[in-house]
Design a protein around this motif. Sequence first.
Motif, short mmCIF file in Angstrom:
data_model
loop_
_atom_site.label_atom_id
_atom_site.label_comp_id
_atom_site.label_asym_id
_atom_site.label_seq_id
_atom_site.Cartn_x
_atom_site.Cartn_y
_atom_site.Cartn_z
N ARG A 115 36.14 36.89 36.78
CA ARG A 115 34.95 36.36 37.33
C ARG A 115 34.75 36.32 35.55
O ARG A 115 33.72 34.86 35.78
N LYS B 203 48.33 54.03 36.30
CA LYS B 203 46.73 54.04 35.76
C LYS B 203 46.85 52.38 35.26
O LYS B 203 46.09 51.45 35.00
N GLN C 228 46.75 49.75 38.07
CA GLN C 228 45.02 49.87 38.19
C GLN C 228 44.17 49.01 37.28
O GLN C 228 43.28 48.09 37.94
N MET C 229 44.54 49.14 35.60
CA MET C 229 43.89 48.33 34.87
C MET C 229 44.20 47.09 35.49
O MET C 229 43.50 46.20 34.58
N GLU C 230 45.92 46.66 35.62
CA GLU C 230 45.99 45.46 35.67
C GLU C 230 45.28 44.73 36.92
O GLU C 230 45.11 43.17 36.71
N GLY C 231 44.84 45.24 37.89
CA GLY C 231 44.04 44.76 38.51
C GLY C 231 42.73 44.50 38.52
O GLY C 231 42.14 43.46 38.72
N ASP C 232 42.46 45.26 38.05
CA ASP C 232 41.26 45.73 37.67
C ASP C 232 40.27 44.29 36.95
O ASP C 232 39.85 43.59 36.27
N PHE C 233 41.74 44.23 35.16
CA PHE C 233 41.52 43.33 34.11
C PHE C 233 41.19 41.60 34.71
O PHE C 233 41.09 41.01 34.83
N THR C 234 43.05 41.72 35.85
CA THR C 234 42.84 40.25 36.40
C THR C 234 41.41 40.09 37.19
O THR C 234 41.65 38.94 37.06
N ARG C 235 40.76 41.01 37.85
CA ARG C 235 39.42 40.53 38.54
C ARG C 235 38.87 40.09 38.00
O ARG C 235 38.26 39.27 38.21
N ILE C 236 38.50 41.05 36.38
CA ILE C 236 37.51 41.14 35.74
C ILE C 236 37.13 39.56 34.84
O ILE C 236 36.06 39.53 34.44
N SER C 237 39.23 39.75 34.38
CA SER C 237 38.78 38.56 33.28
C SER C 237 38.50 37.22 34.49
O SER C 237 37.74 35.62 33.83
#
Length: 355
Positions: free
Chosen positions: A149, A135, A138-147
């Motif tokens: 953007r 998790k 996954q959250m680090e990847g999501d954070f990197t992608r969302i941040s």
Amino acid sequence: MSYTRTYRERIAVHYSGTVSYNYPASQNGGSDTAHYSGTEYEDVNVSIEVDTEPFDNSVEHCNTNVNLLTGAVVATEAAQIVSIDKNSKKVAETIITGFFGYIRSEISQQIAELSQNIDAQLMHLKELAQSCLAKKKQMEGDFTRISSRYIKIFDDLNNELSNRIYELDKPTFVFKKELDNQSIRTTNNDLVNTVAIFGKEGSELQSKISASIAKKRALDTLNKAKVFLWQQKKLNNTIQQSMLNESTESPQYSPVCFIETKADKNQISKGLHTPLFVSALQENQIKNELIEQFNESTNSWSTITKDYTDNLKLYFNSELNKSYTTADQHSVRVKEMIQKIANLGSIQTISVQNL
């Protein structure tokens, strides 16, 4: 042991009776009864011999038996104590051995059960740790992608806001840019006439700023004067509308103090004390007229109206509160006493004309 006891006592015996007797015939013969009584004393001696030999023999025999019984009881008690001690030690050893064995077995069973639970919990925790790591990745990847953007969005917003602010305050920015150019020109130029040009431009700018401030203050003053004149006119109109074009008479009330004293030689003196704010009452002629009116018996005293009494109470309470502003115990007590004594509803007035 045999013994003898001797008792001696003197016994008194009382006796009495009657005896009939006949006497021979004579001139007056016949029979009669004679009474007799008395006390006789007799000494009595009694000797008692007690033979205790059989009782002594039985007591000695009983004592021997009691001694034998005591020895038997002591021996039995000693044997019983030894037996009880031996048996109690055996019982205690058995109980202790059984108790510790039971506790040992219980602890062993609990250790086995807890070991199984711990192993199961450790396996579950390992699975949860692996899930958490997954998790986290996954959250680090999501954070990197969302941040990334949102950083791009905020950068675009910052640029757009910067452009809009520049367009809205473009004169200010242009002025700032020219001012910076002027400051750079004045500080970095080595020409001699730079000081004169800078002084001229600075003095012109200072004079313009001073003139602008003076105009602003003059405009504020004119606006305040305009508001004041408008309010003054409005007040005058209100007063004119409230005034009546007629003359009316109304009574005025003023407190006075009339004093009449009698001296030792029956000399009567009269005085009148009036407030200073009523100038007409300060004249001696008016005071004498008032004193004469007080002496007349035909004066008609009247009670003041309720409206005036209410106004007088308001004024009285206001002055009383001004006089006693502190909240100490003495001031509060004096204030309450004054309010109790003051009976404003019982004030009597007398009408005086031509004052």
